[in-house]
Design an enzyme around this catalytic site. Structure first.
Site, mmCIF file in Angstrom:
data_model
loop_
_atom_site.group_PDB
_atom_site.id
_atom_site.type_symbol
_atom_site.label_atom_id
_atom_site.label_comp_id
_atom_site.label_asym_id
_atom_site.label_seq_id
_atom_site.Cartn_x
_atom_site.Cartn_y
_atom_site.Cartn_z
ATOM 1 N N GLN A 151 7.279 -15.470 12.076
ATOM 2 C CA GLN A 151 6.845 -14.342 12.906
ATOM 3 C C GLN A 151 5.349 -14.374 13.208
ATOM 4 O OE1 GLN A 151 8.269 -11.440 9.793
ATOM 5 N NE2 GLN A 151 6.543 -10.229 10.521
ATOM 6 N N ARG A 169 -3.243 -5.226 6.977
ATOM 7 C CA ARG A 169 -4.331 -5.896 7.702
ATOM 8 C C ARG A 169 -5.619 -5.074 7.718
ATOM 9 N NH1 ARG A 169 0.239 -8.044 10.961
ATOM 10 N NH2 ARG A 169 0.124 -10.314 10.813
ATOM 11 N N HIS A 223 0.865 -1.180 0.000
ATOM 12 C CA HIS A 223 0.000 0.000 0.000
ATOM 13 C C HIS A 223 0.903 1.232 0.000
ATOM 14 C CE1 HIS A 223 1.097 0.085 4.211
ATOM 15 N NE2 HIS A 223 0.593 -1.125 4.376
ATOM 16 N N GLU A 224 0.281 2.404 0.079
ATOM 17 C CA GLU A 224 1.045 3.673 0.020
ATOM 18 C C GLU A 224 2.155 3.736 1.077
ATOM 19 O OE1 GLU A 224 1.627 6.652 -1.688
ATOM 20 O OE2 GLU A 224 0.605 5.467 -3.216
ATOM 21 N N GLY A 225 1.907 3.135 2.237
ATOM 22 C CA GLY A 225 2.938 3.135 3.290
ATOM 23 C C GLY A 225 4.209 2.473 2.780
ATOM 24 N N HIS A 226 4.061 1.305 2.147
ATOM 25 C CA HIS A 226 5.238 0.618 1.588
ATOM 26 C C HIS A 226 5.892 1.472 0.499
ATOM 27 C CE1 HIS A 226 2.829 -3.042 2.878
ATOM 28 N NE2 HIS A 226 3.993 -3.270 3.457
ATOM 29 N N GLU A 232 7.837 3.313 10.400
ATOM 30 C CA GLU A 232 7.754 3.613 11.835
ATOM 31 C C GLU A 232 6.446 3.121 12.444
ATOM 32 O OE1 GLU A 232 8.596 7.767 12.328
ATOM 33 O OE2 GLU A 232 10.768 7.437 12.125
ATOM 34 N N LYS A 233 5.515 2.667 11.618
ATOM 35 C CA LYS A 233 4.303 2.089 12.196
ATOM 36 C C LYS A 233 4.694 0.911 13.083
ATOM 37 C CE LYS A 233 0.037 -0.152 11.271
ATOM 38 N NZ LYS A 233 0.586 -1.521 11.259
#
Ligand code: PAF
Length: 286
Positions: free
Chosen positions: A61, A191, A34-37, A148-149
């Site tokens: 994980q 998610r 998504h945009e975060g990536h 940083e999330k």
């Protein structure tokens, strides 16, 4: 964009790109981009002429009752997004390339891994540290970029790089990129797509109540009461459970009963409709 699925192909491609253009920046991901990536990819591009993105849904994980099987996988769509960003190389190994028969090693970062998400997801950060150590050794990047999330993940990875004297990348070249948020403030996450329409709307209470609590604490409101009120507020807005809501030192992640001069952050993990959301915000005092 080249794609490598096996280690010899990856090594050959990285060597040739590095030889032709210079430094390499790695963006490790589990896909479902998504945009975060994409903001991480853009930061990687600012740092280095060669950008490698890894997509690997890392089984170690995930806990036994977590969402490994359901975790969104959309490699074609992800590849399209990365191509549009001008990524040079996609590293998408199958599970047996990362964890071959007989694999027995674990990287475990004490202390930092046991708090916050580590307490509600035992073993999670061992899985993260192990796979990231492997990705670093596979790609040998000069830079690595994380969101940083997952603030605690970033702290664990930096600690690991320091403790193991890693040089590719060194701890100083492990970069964090600020959280990218939806219009209503919800932090972007792969998610979020699990949320029903109703829960998606309610989920916006998380960043809103966190922002209010962080501002109140910055202005001198008592930490424990404010954080308790935040948890109650989330339950009132339809969250099923708050795994933790805590003010902690931004570097050591040690819990703080009051904020002082060291950077502090508010960390929350809470569940809504079966989906676990995490977020963190700075306490901007002064
Ligand atoms: O943040 C993630 O997507 C994962 O935890 C990571 C760093 C790619 C390791 O599997």
């Amino acid at each position: 964009m080249q794609t490598a699925n096996r280690l010899p192909e990856l090594r050959a491609a990285v060597d040739s790109l590095r030889g032709a253009r210079g430094e390499v920046a790695l963006v490790p991901t589990m896909g479902a981009l998504h945009e975060g990536h994409l903001s991480l990819v853009r930061e990687a591009r600012r740092r280095a002429p060669v950008v490698v993105v890894s997509i690997f849904v890392n089984p170690t994980q995930f806990g036994p009752n977590e969402d490994l099987a359901a975790y969104p996988r959309q490699i074609e769509e992800d590849a399209r997004l990365l191509r549009a960003e001008g990524v040079d190389l996609l590293w998408a190994p199958p599970t047996d390339e990362v964890y071959p028969e007989g694999f027995a090693t674990k990287v475990s970062v004490g202390g930092l891994s046991e708090r916050l998400c580590g307490a509600s997801r035992p073993g999670h950060f061992d899985g993260v540290a192990t796979v990231v150590a492997k990705l670093f050794n596979q790609v040998r990047p000069d830079w690595a970029v994380f969101g940083e999330k997952d603030w605690q993940q970033l702290a664990v990875i930096r600690r690991m790089a320091r403790d193991l004297d890693l040089s590719q990348p060194s701890a100083e070249r492990i970069l964090g990129v600020p959280i990218v948020r939806e219009a209503d403030g919800l932090a972007m996450s792969s998610r979020n797509r699990y949320l029903s329409t109703d829960d998606r709307q309610r989920a916006a209470a998380l960043p809103r109540l966190m922002r209010d609590a962080a501002a109140a604490i910055a202005q001198g409101a008592p930490v424990t009461e404010t954080v308790d009120r935040l948890s109650q507020g989330l339950l009132g807005e339809g969250f099923a459970r708050v795994d933790y809501a805590e003010i902690a030192d931004a570097t050591t992640l040690q819990p703080l009963g009051a904020v002082g001069s060291a950077p502090a952050r508010l960390f929350v993990a809470a569940r809504i409709g079966g989906t676990r959301l995490i977020d963190n915000v700075a306490i901007e005092n002064g």
